[in-house]
Design an enzyme around this catalytic site. Structure first.
Site, PDB file in Angstrom:
ATOM      1  N   HIS A  90      12.003 -72.326 -75.262  1.00  0.00           N
ATOM      2  CA  HIS A  90      11.064 -72.769 -76.304  1.00  0.00           C
ATOM      3  C   HIS A  90      11.621 -73.942 -77.103  1.00  0.00           C
ATOM      4  O   HIS A  90      10.868 -74.729 -77.656  1.00  0.00           O
ATOM      5  CB  HIS A  90      10.770 -71.622 -77.271  1.00  0.00           C
ATOM      6  CG  HIS A  90      10.334 -70.356 -76.612  1.00  0.00           C
ATOM      7  ND1 HIS A  90       9.153 -70.262 -75.899  1.00  0.00           N
ATOM      8  CD2 HIS A  90      10.909 -69.135 -76.537  1.00  0.00           C
ATOM      9  CE1 HIS A  90       9.021 -69.034 -75.438  1.00  0.00           C
ATOM     10  NE2 HIS A  90      10.071 -68.334 -75.800  1.00  0.00           N
ATOM     11  N   HIS A 115      17.443 -75.055 -84.855  1.00  0.00           N
ATOM     12  CA  HIS A 115      16.724 -75.488 -83.651  1.00  0.00           C
ATOM     13  C   HIS A 115      15.755 -76.606 -84.015  1.00  0.00           C
ATOM     14  O   HIS A 115      15.555 -76.897 -85.201  1.00  0.00           O
ATOM     15  CB  HIS A 115      15.979 -74.302 -83.033  1.00  0.00           C
ATOM     16  CG  HIS A 115      14.982 -73.702 -83.976  1.00  0.00           C
ATOM     17  ND1 HIS A 115      15.253 -72.625 -84.784  1.00  0.00           N
ATOM     18  CD2 HIS A 115      13.706 -74.068 -84.268  1.00  0.00           C
ATOM     19  CE1 HIS A 115      14.200 -72.345 -85.517  1.00  0.00           C
ATOM     20  NE2 HIS A 115      13.246 -73.212 -85.235  1.00  0.00           N
ATOM     21  N   HIS A 117      11.924 -78.820 -83.252  1.00  0.00           N
ATOM     22  CA  HIS A 117      10.546 -78.849 -82.736  1.00  0.00           C
ATOM     23  C   HIS A 117      10.184 -80.304 -82.533  1.00  0.00           C
ATOM     24  O   HIS A 117      10.549 -81.152 -83.346  1.00  0.00           O
ATOM     25  CB  HIS A 117       9.584 -78.198 -83.732  1.00  0.00           C
ATOM     26  CG  HIS A 117       9.887 -76.751 -84.001  1.00  0.00           C
ATOM     27  ND1 HIS A 117       9.322 -75.741 -83.263  1.00  0.00           N
ATOM     28  CD2 HIS A 117      10.711 -76.165 -84.896  1.00  0.00           C
ATOM     29  CE1 HIS A 117       9.782 -74.570 -83.711  1.00  0.00           C
ATOM     30  NE2 HIS A 117      10.625 -74.804 -84.701  1.00  0.00           N
ATOM     31  N   GLU A 129       6.267 -79.464 -87.371  1.00  0.00           N
ATOM     32  CA  GLU A 129       5.422 -78.293 -87.609  1.00  0.00           C
ATOM     33  C   GLU A 129       4.719 -78.434 -88.952  1.00  0.00           C
ATOM     34  O   GLU A 129       3.503 -78.348 -89.024  1.00  0.00           O
ATOM     35  CB  GLU A 129       6.282 -77.028 -87.565  1.00  0.00           C
ATOM     36  CG  GLU A 129       6.941 -76.841 -86.195  1.00  0.00           C
ATOM     37  CD  GLU A 129       7.062 -75.398 -85.807  1.00  0.00           C
ATOM     38  OE1 GLU A 129       7.867 -74.695 -86.429  1.00  0.00           O
ATOM     39  OE2 GLU A 129       6.353 -74.964 -84.872  1.00  0.00           O
ATOM     40  N   HIS A 142      14.949 -76.998 -88.027  1.00  0.00           N
ATOM     41  CA  HIS A 142      14.926 -75.774 -88.830  1.00  0.00           C
ATOM     42  C   HIS A 142      16.307 -75.131 -88.838  1.00  0.00           C
ATOM     43  O   HIS A 142      16.898 -74.938 -87.779  1.00  0.00           O
ATOM     44  CB  HIS A 142      13.914 -74.775 -88.246  1.00  0.00           C
ATOM     45  CG  HIS A 142      12.494 -75.176 -88.487  1.00  0.00           C
ATOM     46  ND1 HIS A 142      11.436 -74.655 -87.786  1.00  0.00           N
ATOM     47  CD2 HIS A 142      11.967 -76.055 -89.384  1.00  0.00           C
ATOM     48  CE1 HIS A 142      10.308 -75.206 -88.234  1.00  0.00           C
ATOM     49  NE2 HIS A 142      10.602 -76.055 -89.194  1.00  0.00           N
ATOM     50  N   THR A 224       7.759 -69.482 -87.280  1.00  0.00           N
ATOM     51  CA  THR A 224       6.679 -70.278 -86.667  1.00  0.00           C
ATOM     52  C   THR A 224       6.526 -69.964 -85.182  1.00  0.00           C
ATOM     53  O   THR A 224       5.737 -70.603 -84.505  1.00  0.00           O
ATOM     54  CB  THR A 224       6.936 -71.788 -86.855  1.00  0.00           C
ATOM     55  OG1 THR A 224       8.138 -72.140 -86.160  1.00  0.00           O
ATOM     56  CG2 THR A 224       7.063 -72.152 -88.331  1.00  0.00           C
ATOM     57  N   THR A 225       7.305 -69.000 -84.701  1.00  0.00           N
ATOM     58  CA  THR A 225       7.165 -68.552 -83.307  1.00  0.00           C
ATOM     59  C   THR A 225       7.004 -67.036 -83.313  1.00  0.00           C
ATOM     60  O   THR A 225       7.417 -66.375 -84.272  1.00  0.00           O
ATOM     61  CB  THR A 225       8.420 -68.901 -82.485  1.00  0.00           C
ATOM     62  OG1 THR A 225       9.575 -68.317 -83.111  1.00  0.00           O
ATOM     63  CG2 THR A 225       8.618 -70.410 -82.380  1.00  0.00           C
TER      64      THR A 225
END
Ligand SMILES: *[C@@H]1O[C@H](CO)[C@@H](O)[C@H](O)[C@H]1NC(C)=O
Ligand SMILES: *[C@@H]1O[C@H](CO)[C@@H](O)[C@H](O)[C@H]1NC(C)=O
Length: 394
Positions: A90, A115, A117, A129, A142, A224-225
């Site tokens: 992801h 991590h 995005h 995001e 994040h 957010t996941t």
């Protein structure tokens, strides 16, 4: 033994009859069969009313003066132990050592991992995001922490409403290469496939952060996941960090969401969730709209002209004051000279100034100024101070 066999058979049947597989076993994605809009069917919290990310509408934020600057603890003392960077299918994740933490929140938080995005298609094609006034950045970092004052570990904390603190850093594209981000980007080629891991040299995590950790937005939200637990105290920094276009393209095009053994390679792109409804939540700001506002070129011009006019005005006033002081000082010196040297002039009556000398003051002052201009070294001027009488003599 028969009853055990029957029990196992029943369990197997039960498992087969269950229509939806257990949540942990569902492979979720951003688009497709288990895409964002389906997440809540498998992970109920994803359908909650305090989800993340959100769009921050700056005019609707509420200034909260109690929001003090955040203090990363131990982020720069990374030590010699390497970090682990991995592709979880992801995103790219770096596990953080537990001596790194976060101060400035009501509890002490301990770092867990960070991590990224990102989007696809290069700059200005989305990827972050969170959005601000409807505008996306190109990517988002994040940094996840758990509340180590109240909970023993991440897995316990992540289900509690005050369990996690995540820092959100918006990333935009510009001309310059961000060397700090190369500490991650250089190693992405070693984890192209999902489940791949690599050890990377430890580096200063704070070097990835914006300089200004005092201006940020704060709200209560979620992961957010999936499983989207509503356990996150969010901090979204107002200042964005900049990476180069080449760095963004590397982030967007190098990783696969598929495993090394999978027959079809699938690029890991657009791993950002759409913004979620605020549902009566308030986004707080640690700064006021005025002080955080960026100035337009018109406003900058107005300020420059205003400051210039102010300076000229001030110079004129100072010049006037200096002139006035000089005039009165000379006038005073002259009258002192006239009064104190009467006795010597009595001896030399021919040199005695006429009684009308006071009215001649301004002219004398002018002469004096010219004298001073000729003897323009400040020392000469100072030397003259204690004995003004001979100088004023014609
Ligand atoms: C987290 O803490 C809880 C409660 O002490 C414990 O039951 C659980 O095993 C811990 N989990 C991990 C992953 O350490
Ligand atoms: C988040 O929720 C907690 C508990 O409900 C509340 O005390 C706190 O003020 C909220 N914070 C924000 C930023 O809304």
């Amino acid at each position: 033994m028969d009853s055990l066999g029957l029990f196992i058979l029943l369990m197997l049947l039960c498992f087969q009859w269950t229509t939806a597989p257990a949540a942990e076993e569902v492979t979720w994605t951003y688009t497709g069969l288990v895409g964002q809009s389906e997440w809540s069917q498998y992970f109920p919290d994803c359908g909650g009313t305090s989800q993340s990310p959100v769009d921050v509408v700056t005019t609707q934020t509420k200034y909260d003066p109690s929001l003090i600057p955040l203090t990363p603890l131990g982020y720069s003392q990374h030590g010699n132990k390497p970090f682990t960077l991995y592709n979880n299918g992801h995103t790219a994740v770096i596990d953080l050592p537990d001596w790194m933490g976060l101060g400035g929140l009501p509890w002490l938080f301990t770092a867990v991992q960070m991590h990224l995005h990102w989007g696809s298609g290069g700059p200005s094609h989305g990827g972050s995001e969170h959005t601000i006034n409807g505008l996306s950045a190109d990517a988002e970092l994040h940094v996840v922490h758990y509340n180590s004052e109240l909970y023993p570990n991440m897995s316990t904390a992540m289900t509690q409403s005050d369990g996690l603190a995540v820092l959100g850093i918006l990333i935009v594209t510009g001309e310059e290469t961000n060397l700090a981000f190369n500490n991650i980007l250089h190693y992405l080629s070693r984890i192209r496939h999902a489940d791949q891991k690599v050890s990377i040299p430890a580096f200063d995590i704070q070097s990835l952060f914006p300089k200004d950790l005092g201006r940020y937005y704060r709200y209560n939200g979620s992961l957010t996941t999936p499983p989207c637990y509503q356990s996150v105290i969010w901090t979204l920094f107002n200042e964005r960090v900049q990476i180069s276009k080449a760095q963004l393209l590397k982030m967007e095009t190098i990783l696969y969401t598929s495993k090394v053994e999978d027959p079809v390679r699938m690029l890991l792109q657009d791993n950002y969730r759409a913004t979620q409804l605020l549902n009566h939540r308030v986004v707080f700001a640690s700064f006021t709209a005025e002080s955080g506002k960026e100035l337009s070129s018109g406003e900058v011009t107005a300020i420059v002209i205003g400051v210039m006019c102010g300076c000229v005005g001030l110079a004129v006033i100072i010049r006037f004051i200096v002139k006035t002081i000089r005039f009165f000082t000379l006038l005073h010196r002259e009258s002192v000279a006239v009064n104190s040297s009467t006795s010597s002039w009595d001896v030399l009556p021919s040199n005695r100034p006429a009684p009308m000398s006071r009215t001649k003051g301004p002219e004398k002052a002018k002469d004096k100024k010219q004298d001073m201009a000729l003897n323009s070294t400040p020392k000469a001027e100072k030397k003259e101070e204690p004995s003004p009488s001979p100088q004023t003599e014609p």
